[in-house]
Design a protein around this motif. Structure first.
Motif, PDB file in Angstrom:
ATOM      1  N   PHE A  38     -19.040  66.509  35.914  1.00  0.00           N
ATOM      2  CA  PHE A  38     -19.187  65.403  36.866  1.00  0.00           C
ATOM      3  C   PHE A  38     -18.710  64.090  36.266  1.00  0.00           C
ATOM      4  O   PHE A  38     -18.091  63.273  36.954  1.00  0.00           O
ATOM      5  CB  PHE A  38     -20.639  65.282  37.333  1.00  0.00           C
ATOM      6  N   ALA A  39     -18.992  63.879  34.987  1.00  0.00           N
ATOM      7  CA  ALA A  39     -18.476  62.667  34.336  1.00  0.00           C
ATOM      8  C   ALA A  39     -16.953  62.658  34.382  1.00  0.00           C
ATOM      9  O   ALA A  39     -16.325  61.615  34.658  1.00  0.00           O
ATOM     10  CB  ALA A  39     -18.970  62.602  32.895  1.00  0.00           C
ATOM     11  N   PHE A  40     -16.348  63.795  34.134  1.00  0.00           N
ATOM     12  CA  PHE A  40     -14.896  63.905  34.181  1.00  0.00           C
ATOM     13  C   PHE A  40     -14.373  63.659  35.602  1.00  0.00           C
ATOM     14  O   PHE A  40     -13.392  62.934  35.816  1.00  0.00           O
ATOM     15  CB  PHE A  40     -14.489  65.290  33.677  1.00  0.00           C
ATOM     16  N   THR A  41     -15.055  64.240  36.609  1.00  0.00           N
ATOM     17  CA  THR A  41     -14.633  64.047  37.997  1.00  0.00           C
ATOM     18  C   THR A  41     -14.724  62.587  38.401  1.00  0.00           C
ATOM     19  O   THR A  41     -13.811  62.044  39.039  1.00  0.00           O
ATOM     20  CB  THR A  41     -15.500  64.907  38.938  1.00  0.00           C
ATOM     21  N   LEU A  53     -14.740  69.131  21.058  1.00  0.00           N
ATOM     22  CA  LEU A  53     -13.383  68.843  21.537  1.00  0.00           C
ATOM     23  C   LEU A  53     -13.418  67.933  22.763  1.00  0.00           C
ATOM     24  O   LEU A  53     -12.619  66.990  22.879  1.00  0.00           O
ATOM     25  CB  LEU A  53     -12.677  70.166  21.880  1.00  0.00           C
ATOM     26  N   ALA A  54     -14.351  68.187  23.670  1.00  0.00           N
ATOM     27  CA  ALA A  54     -14.469  67.351  24.865  1.00  0.00           C
ATOM     28  C   ALA A  54     -14.855  65.923  24.505  1.00  0.00           C
ATOM     29  O   ALA A  54     -14.385  64.962  25.144  1.00  0.00           O
ATOM     30  CB  ALA A  54     -15.506  67.947  25.814  1.00  0.00           C
ATOM     31  N   ALA A  55     -15.689  65.761  23.488  1.00  0.00           N
ATOM     32  CA  ALA A  55     -16.076  64.415  23.065  1.00  0.00           C
ATOM     33  C   ALA A  55     -14.846  63.607  22.653  1.00  0.00           C
ATOM     34  O   ALA A  55     -14.697  62.431  23.030  1.00  0.00           O
ATOM     35  CB  ALA A  55     -17.075  64.502  21.908  1.00  0.00           C
ATOM     36  N   TRP A  56     -13.959  64.235  21.906  1.00  0.00           N
ATOM     37  CA  TRP A  56     -12.716  63.552  21.520  1.00  0.00           C
ATOM     38  C   TRP A  56     -11.875  63.218  22.757  1.00  0.00           C
ATOM     39  O   TRP A  56     -11.307  62.132  22.873  1.00  0.00           O
ATOM     40  CB  TRP A  56     -11.925  64.435  20.563  1.00  0.00           C
ATOM     41  N   GLY A  57     -11.840  64.139  23.721  1.00  0.00           N
ATOM     42  CA  GLY A  57     -11.084  63.901  24.944  1.00  0.00           C
ATOM     43  C   GLY A  57     -11.618  62.728  25.739  1.00  0.00           C
ATOM     44  O   GLY A  57     -10.846  61.933  26.291  1.00  0.00           O
ATOM     45  N   PRO A  67      -5.515  65.898  29.967  1.00  0.00           N
ATOM     46  CA  PRO A  67      -5.152  67.302  29.697  1.00  0.00           C
ATOM     47  C   PRO A  67      -6.146  68.012  28.775  1.00  0.00           C
ATOM     48  O   PRO A  67      -6.463  69.186  28.985  1.00  0.00           O
ATOM     49  CB  PRO A  67      -3.763  67.198  29.050  1.00  0.00           C
ATOM     50  N   VAL A  68      -6.639  67.296  27.753  1.00  0.00           N
ATOM     51  CA  VAL A  68      -7.622  67.906  26.844  1.00  0.00           C
ATOM     52  C   VAL A  68      -8.917  68.226  27.593  1.00  0.00           C
ATOM     53  O   VAL A  68      -9.519  69.290  27.404  1.00  0.00           O
ATOM     54  CB  VAL A  68      -7.901  66.967  25.648  1.00  0.00           C
ATOM     55  N   LEU A  69      -9.337  67.321  28.448  1.00  0.00           N
ATOM     56  CA  LEU A  69     -10.568  67.555  29.204  1.00  0.00           C
ATOM     57  C   LEU A  69     -10.401  68.693  30.210  1.00  0.00           C
ATOM     58  O   LEU A  69     -11.340  69.453  30.451  1.00  0.00           O
ATOM     59  CB  LEU A  69     -10.992  66.264  29.904  1.00  0.00           C
ATOM     60  N   LEU A  70      -9.207  68.827  30.779  1.00  0.00           N
ATOM     61  CA  LEU A  70      -8.952  69.976  31.657  1.00  0.00           C
ATOM     62  C   LEU A  70      -9.029  71.286  30.872  1.00  0.00           C
ATOM     63  O   LEU A  70      -9.546  72.294  31.365  1.00  0.00           O
ATOM     64  CB  LEU A  70      -7.589  69.835  32.331  1.00  0.00           C
ATOM     65  N   LEU A  71      -8.527  71.278  29.634  1.00  0.00           N
ATOM     66  CA  LEU A  71      -8.659  72.455  28.773  1.00  0.00           C
ATOM     67  C   LEU A  71     -10.133  72.767  28.520  1.00  0.00           C
ATOM     68  O   LEU A  71     -10.556  73.931  28.548  1.00  0.00           O
ATOM     69  CB  LEU A  71      -7.928  72.223  27.453  1.00  0.00           C
ATOM     70  N   CYS A  72     -10.926  71.736  28.285  1.00  0.00           N
ATOM     71  CA  CYS A  72     -12.355  71.937  28.029  1.00  0.00           C
ATOM     72  C   CYS A  72     -13.077  72.454  29.279  1.00  0.00           C
ATOM     73  O   CYS A  72     -14.050  73.209  29.167  1.00  0.00           O
ATOM     74  CB  CYS A  72     -13.000  70.645  27.546  1.00  0.00           C
ATOM     75  N   VAL A  73     -12.621  72.044  30.463  1.00  0.00           N
ATOM     76  CA  VAL A  73     -13.182  72.594  31.698  1.00  0.00           C
ATOM     77  C   VAL A  73     -12.984  74.109  31.710  1.00  0.00           C
ATOM     78  O   VAL A  73     -13.906  74.879  32.007  1.00  0.00           O
ATOM     79  CB  VAL A  73     -12.518  71.955  32.935  1.00  0.00           C
TER      80      VAL A  73
END
Length: 650
Positions: free
Chosen positions: A49-52, A114-118, A125-131
């Protein structure tokens, strides 16, 4: 019995009496598992949700427009379910489930780092990978979560345990989404706060997993097939071997299709239709999550602590009614500037929107919990995780189809409320189709309605109804709804042998045909029907199912117990010919004489029923007393009649 089965039986047979489902939170077999899945569900949604919100409100990404962000993120999260569920189910059946829990939680910590770095670097793109990776995490967690419950809970705890898990999951979703929305919205430090929170929650989940007691592997000799495509097909075929289970999997998958449409659209719905800011989007998710949680908890209250699939049609009706009304509630909202929560609450027309969302979600909770419990109870223990994996595969297919269809409708010019309307109507059509395919749902719903809104139905001694294996149930026959009341008292389906004339009645006849009841006629009147009834009864017992008969041969005309006839002995003789010694369970229905469905009225010199509606009003107290089983070898009609008479005196 294998050591695995012994372990499972020992865990299920442990002292488990508790006043309600919340007492499970004080027991080690359940509490560490509950908080592990709670943390995982919360972290999934905090992150997603934070990403969205970030790509909807804060960043301008040309290749990921806000209207499509929720759909893309949802589809990416779901894709691993399709690819890796088959492997996950095998690993869960082969390994100690505690080992799986800890492996999954270790993986989550790595993904969140990894998501924290994103988040800190705002790398979409990194956060989409983490999704995608968090979808993999949930794919591994799903089978072990649902296979663990029936291994440590007994049948009477299964609905309550599933209700607690569903409630906990959606409360965790609520907290995760609210936290994600609030943290990401803080100027300058929001991304860092989300990064820290994701890692911290992952670590807390791993700590909880450390305290989950060992749950032995159910099929330790299983050879893993690492090809996801062939194993996926094998799992689906395995599920199809049990039609009721497989069609229940389809029903759950449809619920996820339905829910995904709403959850993926909440940020855009809040912004474009309700003209609210990100806090209003969070409010909608609060309402939805609380509704799911309440609905899930109500299942145990409504089900007399048994697996009650009669609640499923009730939930399906609510899902359609409130989805359709949500369209009408949002149809004429005026355009305005983005408003906060206080301004949103101040507009009275928004209260109808919130009520629709809450009741829709409550209905979805009532719909899903009994289906999950049914699948767990009726799946073979050695294959249970792979059945759950098949469920996850189907869920993934339906959720991806949901994202594609919703995206196509939006691209074709449909508004978000119109998408909700179409989904609500489609739900009514799909639900009707599923209930006609699996009439047990519809029949149990009728039984549930009658025992909650026509009668106040009390059952005593229902622990004497065998949990598995063939058995014959015998009861006195007082009214035209006796079979429905017996059906309501048993968590297992019952095959009834009934007077052929009942099948000629307008509504009840249709219901009993739907229930595949067995018509019987006197031998001198219709020899073919008489012999066919006993042949079908023998088939039921050979299949290991419950068979119910009314040995009096007809509904009483004076309210008194009539002599038992010898048909029960013929049934037992047929079973003995098949090498079966089935127990016979005496049952007594009480206080039904004088009700609308009993033959208390006299018309034309004979006793008839159903001529004076409301003759005793509503909510009459009626009861069922179940006696201890009688061995087949000791059974006689006179003995059974005496046992039923004794039960009537209680």
């Amino acid at each position: 019995m294998s050591s695995t089965q012994i372990g499972e039986v020992a865990m299920a047979a442990a002292p488990q009496t508790h006043p309600n489902q919340f007492a499970l939170l004080g027991q080690r077999r359940f509490a560490p598992f509950f908080w592990t899945q709670f943390a995982g569900a919360g972290n999934d949604n905090l992150f997603k949700f934070a990403f969205t919100v970030m790509v909807t409100y804060q960043l301008s990404v040309s290749w990921l427009p806000p209207s499509m962000a929720g759909l893309v993120i949802g589809a990416l999260f779901t894709l691993p379910y399709l690819l890796f569920s088959a492997t996950s189910g095998q690993l869960t059946d082969k390994w100690d489930k505690t080992r799986m829990f800890r492996l999954v939680k270790n993986l989550e910590i790595g993904i969140m780092l990894l998501a924290a770095w994103g988040f800190v670097q705002a790398q979409v793109p990194v956060l989409l990978l983490c999704v995608f990776l968090m979808g993999l995490h949930s794919t591994l967690f799903g089978p072990v979560k649902f296979a663990y419950l029936p291994q440590v809970l007994n049948d009477r705890e299964l609905t309550g345990g599933n209700g607690m898990v569903e409630m906990g999951t959606f409360v965790a979703i609520l907290l995760g989404q609210v936290a994600g929305g609030l943290l990401i919205a803080v100027p300058e430090v929001g991304h860092m706060q989300v990064a820290v929170a994701c890692v911290a929650v992952a670590i807390m989940g791993r700590i909880c997993a450390q305290f989950i007691p060992h749950a032995p592997a159910t099929d330790p000799g299983l050879v893993i097939n690492w090809n996801p495509f062939t194993e996926t097909w094998r799992n689906l075929q395995l599920a199809r071997q049990q039609p009721v289970v497989f069609r229940s999997l389809l029903g759950i998958s449809w619920m996820w299709f339905f829910g995904a449409v709403f959850l993926s659209q909440f940020p855009s719905f809040a912004k474009e239709v309700l003209h609210g800011d990100e806090h209003v989007a969070s409010l909608l998710l609060v309402i939805f999550s609380v509704g799911i949680g309440i609905g899930s908890l109500l299942c145990e209250v409504f089900s007399r602590r048994q697996v009650e699939i009669g609640l499923v049609p009730l939930g399906a009706i609510g899902m359609s009614v409130f989805a359709v009304d949500l369209f009408f509630a949002t149809r004429s909202l005026p355009a305005s500037e983005l408003m906060g929560v206080a301004a949103f609450f101040a507009e009275h027309r928004h209260w109808r929107v919130m009520l629709d969302l809450g009741l829709l979600a409550l209905s979805a909770g009532i719909y899903s919990v009994p289906m999950y419990a049914l699948i767990q109870m009726r799946s073979q223990p050695t294959h249970r995780a792979r059945i759950i994996a098949a469920n996850n595969i189907l869920n993934a297919l339906f959720m991806i189809a949901s994202a594609v269809l919703a995206g196509a409708l939006l691209a074709a010019g449909c508004s978000i409320p119109q998408v909700f309307l179409i989904t609500g109507i489609a739900n009514a059509v799909v639900a009707l189709y599923v209930f006609l395919l699996v009439p047990e749902y519809l029949l149990r719903f009728v039984a549930w309605v009658i025992t909650h809104f026509v009668y106040r139905f009390k059952v005593r001694g229902d622990e004497n109804i065998p949990h598995d294996g063939a058995a014959v149930l015998v009861s006195n026959h007082v009214s035209f709804v006796d079979a429905i009341l017996l059906m309501a008292a048993s968590p297992r389906p019952i095959h009834f042998v009934m007077d052929h004339r009942i099948f000629q009645m307008p509504v009840l006849g249709w219901l009993f045909k739907l229930a595949k009841a067995i018509p019987i006629a006197p031998h001198q009147e219709d020899p073919a029907t008489y012999e066919a009834a006993f042949a079908r009864a023998a088939e039921v017992l050979r299949s290991g199912d419950l068979l119910a008969i009314f040995p009096e041969g007809g509904i009483t005309s004076d309210g008194q117990l009539q002599p038992f006839k010898g048909g029960i002995m013929k049934i037992l003789d047929h079973a003995r010919d098949d090498g079966l010694e089935v127990p016979v369970v005496p049952m007594a229905l009480s206080n039904l004489w004088g009700s609308y469905f009993s033959r208390i009225e006299v018309r034309g010199g004979r006793n008839v029923a159903m001529v004076r509606p409301m003759r005793r009003g509503l909510f009459n107290r009626v009861g069922l007393d179940v006696g201890e089983p009688v061995a087949a070898a000791a059974t006689t009609p006179a003995l059974l009649q005496a046992r039923v008479a004794d039960l009537l005196q209680r």
